[in-house]
Design a protein around this motif. Structure first.
Motif, PDB file in Angstrom:
ATOM      1  N   THR A  72     -30.564  73.571 -84.252  1.00 13.34           N
ATOM      2  CA  THR A  72     -30.620  73.281 -85.682  1.00 13.34           C
ATOM      3  C   THR A  72     -30.384  71.799 -85.920  1.00 13.34           C
ATOM      4  O   THR A  72     -31.039  71.192 -86.755  1.00 13.34           O
ATOM      5  CB  THR A  72     -29.570  74.112 -86.441  1.00 13.34           C
ATOM      6  OG1 THR A  72     -29.779  75.490 -86.146  1.00 13.34           O
ATOM      7  CG2 THR A  72     -29.649  73.894 -87.925  1.00 13.34           C
ATOM      8  N   GLY A  73     -29.474  71.210 -85.169  1.00 23.32           N
ATOM      9  CA  GLY A  73     -29.201  69.787 -85.303  1.00 23.32           C
ATOM     10  C   GLY A  73     -30.417  68.950 -84.955  1.00 23.32           C
ATOM     11  O   GLY A  73     -30.713  67.965 -85.620  1.00 23.32           O
ATOM     12  N   ALA A  74     -31.126  69.346 -83.909  1.00 24.49           N
ATOM     13  CA  ALA A  74     -32.327  68.618 -83.506  1.00 24.49           C
ATOM     14  C   ALA A  74     -33.420  68.749 -84.561  1.00 24.49           C
ATOM     15  O   ALA A  74     -34.120  67.783 -84.865  1.00 24.49           O
ATOM     16  CB  ALA A  74     -32.823  69.122 -82.160  1.00 24.49           C
ATOM     17  N   ILE A  75     -33.554  69.927 -85.124  1.00 27.99           N
ATOM     18  CA  ILE A  75     -34.569  70.147 -86.165  1.00 27.99           C
ATOM     19  C   ILE A  75     -34.242  69.299 -87.394  1.00 27.99           C
ATOM     20  O   ILE A  75     -35.116  68.645 -87.965  1.00 27.99           O
ATOM     21  CB  ILE A  75     -34.669  71.640 -86.527  1.00 27.99           C
ATOM     22  CG1 ILE A  75     -35.247  72.411 -85.330  1.00 27.99           C
ATOM     23  CG2 ILE A  75     -35.520  71.842 -87.769  1.00 27.99           C
ATOM     24  CD1 ILE A  75     -35.155  73.910 -85.475  1.00 27.99           C
ATOM     25  N   ALA A  76     -32.989  69.299 -87.776  1.00 29.22           N
ATOM     26  CA  ALA A  76     -32.571  68.489 -88.928  1.00 29.22           C
ATOM     27  C   ALA A  76     -32.784  67.006 -88.646  1.00 29.22           C
ATOM     28  O   ALA A  76     -33.231  66.259 -89.520  1.00 29.22           O
ATOM     29  CB  ALA A  76     -31.103  68.767 -89.251  1.00 29.22           C
ATOM     30  N   ALA A  77     -32.492  66.583 -87.430  1.00 21.66           N
ATOM     31  CA  ALA A  77     -32.683  65.189 -87.064  1.00 21.66           C
ATOM     32  C   ALA A  77     -34.159  64.812 -87.116  1.00 21.66           C
ATOM     33  O   ALA A  77     -34.512  63.718 -87.562  1.00 21.66           O
ATOM     34  CB  ALA A  77     -32.107  64.927 -85.673  1.00 21.66           C
TER      35      ALA A  77
END
Length: 81
Positions: free
Chosen positions: A5-10
């Motif tokens: 999720t963090g990578a997608i948000a980034a």
């Protein structure tokens, strides 16, 4: 899962940042074009065709400032007047 999720948000943030930078680049290019136009108005080159003016500009750009002045027979002292 948090990493995914963090990578997608980034990635989403990166895309938004990229679009903002692209918009800023378009604005600055428009301002630069206006500045160049003001410099060239009244010099006589405004009567050149767009095609030829672009070719001349590209050729001068490839030569570099000092070499272009030299090739045109313009001294640095008279270029600043």
């Amino acid at each position: 899962m948090t990493r995914k999720t963090g990578a997608i948000a980034a990635l989403k943030k990166l895309e938004a940042d990229r679009e903002k930078l692209n918009e800023k680049q378009r604005e600055l290019e428009a301002k630069a074009a206006t500045e160049l136009g003001r410099v060239l108005l009244g010099t006589g080159v405004e009567s050149y065709s767009t095609k030829h003016l672009k070719r001349i500009g590209m050729a001068l750009g490839k030569l570099g400032e000092e070499r272009a002045l030299e090739q045109l027979g313009i001294s640095n002292a008279s270029a600043t007047k």
